[in-house]
Design an enzyme around this catalytic site. Sequence first.
Site, PDB file in Angstrom:
ATOM      1  N   ASP A 134     -26.374  25.638  -3.513  1.00 40.57           N
ATOM      2  CA  ASP A 134     -27.161  25.290  -2.331  1.00 40.57           C
ATOM      3  C   ASP A 134     -28.403  24.541  -2.814  1.00 40.57           C
ATOM      4  OD1 ASP A 134     -27.070  26.763   0.777  1.00 40.57           O
ATOM      5  OD2 ASP A 134     -28.748  25.472   0.246  1.00 40.57           O
ATOM      6  N   GLY A 161     -21.499  23.030   2.553  1.00 41.40           N
ATOM      7  CA  GLY A 161     -22.821  22.410   2.413  1.00 41.40           C
ATOM      8  C   GLY A 161     -22.982  21.181   3.283  1.00 41.40           C
ATOM      9  N   SER A 166     -26.158  21.068   9.358  1.00 43.03           N
ATOM     10  CA  SER A 166     -25.205  21.889  10.105  1.00 43.03           C
ATOM     11  C   SER A 166     -25.253  21.743  11.622  1.00 43.03           C
ATOM     12  CB  SER A 166     -25.397  23.359   9.730  1.00 43.03           C
ATOM     13  OG  SER A 166     -26.630  23.792  10.225  1.00 43.03           O
ATOM     14  N   SER A 208     -15.860  20.922  12.147  1.00 45.31           N
ATOM     15  CA  SER A 208     -16.522  21.601  13.261  1.00 45.31           C
ATOM     16  C   SER A 208     -15.857  21.282  14.599  1.00 45.31           C
ATOM     17  CB  SER A 208     -17.984  21.128  13.291  1.00 45.31           C
ATOM     18  OG  SER A 208     -18.603  21.491  14.499  1.00 45.31           O
ATOM     19  N   ASN A 209     -16.075  22.194  15.540  1.00 43.22           N
ATOM     20  CA  ASN A 209     -15.637  21.933  16.925  1.00 43.22           C
ATOM     21  C   ASN A 209     -16.282  20.642  17.448  1.00 43.22           C
ATOM     22  OD1 ASN A 209     -18.023  22.851  19.017  1.00 43.22           O
ATOM     23  ND2 ASN A 209     -18.124  24.059  17.151  1.00 43.22           N
ATOM     24  N   TYR A 218     -23.610  14.242  14.066  1.00 37.54           N
ATOM     25  CA  TYR A 218     -23.081  15.358  13.281  1.00 37.54           C
ATOM     26  C   TYR A 218     -21.553  15.440  13.419  1.00 37.54           C
ATOM     27  CZ  TYR A 218     -21.970  20.277  12.340  1.00 37.54           C
ATOM     28  OH  TYR A 218     -21.388  21.436  11.886  1.00 37.54           O
ATOM     29  N   LYS A 251     -18.452  14.990  10.593  1.00 36.61           N
ATOM     30  CA  LYS A 251     -17.347  15.930  10.347  1.00 36.61           C
ATOM     31  C   LYS A 251     -16.003  15.197  10.394  1.00 36.61           C
ATOM     32  CE  LYS A 251     -19.708  19.519   9.465  1.00 36.61           C
ATOM     33  NZ  LYS A 251     -19.640  20.099   8.112  1.00 36.61           N
ATOM     34  N   ARG A 256     -20.759  29.533  26.157  1.00 39.28           N
ATOM     35  CA  ARG A 256     -19.931  28.567  25.428  1.00 39.28           C
ATOM     36  C   ARG A 256     -19.316  29.209  24.193  1.00 39.28           C
ATOM     37  NH1 ARG A 256     -19.851  24.328  21.556  1.00 39.28           N
ATOM     38  NH2 ARG A 256     -21.814  24.959  20.640  1.00 39.28           N
TER      39      ARG A 256
HETATM   40  C1  15L Z   1     -21.536  23.828  14.448  1.00 42.34           C
HETATM   41  O1  15L Z   1     -20.811  22.993  13.978  1.00 42.34           O
HETATM   42  C2  15L Z   1     -22.772  24.261  13.758  1.00 42.34           C
HETATM   43  O2  15L Z   1     -22.670  24.185  12.363  1.00 42.34           O
HETATM   44  C3  15L Z   1     -23.223  25.639  14.191  1.00 42.34           C
HETATM   45  O3  15L Z   1     -24.552  25.841  13.730  1.00 42.34           O
HETATM   46  C4  15L Z   1     -23.169  25.794  15.703  1.00 42.34           C
HETATM   47  O4  15L Z   1     -24.081  24.933  16.307  1.00 42.34           O
HETATM   48  C5  15L Z   1     -21.754  25.519  16.154  1.00 42.34           C
HETATM   49  O5  15L Z   1     -21.312  24.264  15.722  1.00 42.34           O
HETATM   50  C6  15L Z   1     -21.620  25.611  17.668  1.00 42.34           C
HETATM   51  O6  15L Z   1     -21.023  24.716  18.271  1.00 42.34           O
HETATM   52  O7  15L Z   1     -22.044  26.614  18.217  1.00 42.34           O
END
Ligand code: 15L
Length: 300
Positions: A31, A68, A71, A107-108, A132, A136, A170
């Site tokens: 990190d 890493g 985020s 990530s979503n 962001y 991803k 959510r």
């Molecule tokens: C993410 O991708 C983030 O890394 C996390 O911190 C949250 O924000 C999450 O999504 C989310 O959608 O709740």
Amino acid sequence: MKTILITGAAGDVGTHLRRELAGKYALRLSDLRPLAPAKGEKFARADISNMSDALRITRGVDAIVHLGGYSVEGPWEGILSANIIGCYNVFEAARRNGVKRILFATSNHAVGFYPRSETIDHRVTIKPDGRYGVSKVFGEAIGSLYADKYGMQVFNLRIGNVNPAPIDKRRLSIWLSPRDLAQLVTIGIEHPHIRFEIVYGVSNNRRSWYDNANAYRLGYKPQDDSEIFAAEVLAKEGPGHAIGDLYQGGAFTHVEAVPNPAPLPKAKAAKKPRKKAVKTGVKEPVKRAAERTSKKAKKK
Ligand code: 15L
């Protein structure tokens, strides 16, 4: 015992994962922030936006769990250096060091602009909901390239939100409990036939927006369902937002920066954030500015 590198190990997801995987693997952690390794762990401070650091931390490991990066949604410079340059460096360093398997924490938000009325699977066209989310998608694309061109084994985990309990409406749909996270990561490390896979990192939530058939095909048997928290979560839910409530990505679809939704309590060892780059998380000033923005938005 396999040696596993976890990048971004000081973050929320990394902290849950370290606890869940303790004793099962020899954990190498990296990190940008300081971190006190527990028994059985080794820590190397590293800035993955430098190729030399990426090469140093990926040497001699059996697999990498790449968490890493920046985020949440935020300024482009932070995302560019941590999630684009840093992500490329980790894949390229792994290739040069002969590390075959990478688990990428996508990530979503790579698909956050799908409406909440739709159920999506791992084959849908990407629909990122911000810079962001785009970063991803970039990581998933690098993984695809390295799988096809260099024979790497890439397991993409489109993570919802990891937390001991879901924190709002959510997240009832995208919640991932720490033990279900550990199960998915274990599948990603151990499954004998991974070439390039995308799965959703969510628990067995009744309100899920995902058809997670690909994860189930690979053996995932989630143990948790957010529904047991639903009444409590919904009773505390604040006012909604006309755009955010339409899309799976929520606030990411209409704000320019998002605060970390569930920061861990500050570790005693943690120093004051420096002005420059906290590439594995969100800069404190950005978090505060974003909190102000979302408070203002709520007032409107
Ligand atoms: C993410 O991708 C983030 O890394 C996390 O911190 C949250 O924000 C999450 O999504 C989310 O959608 O709740």
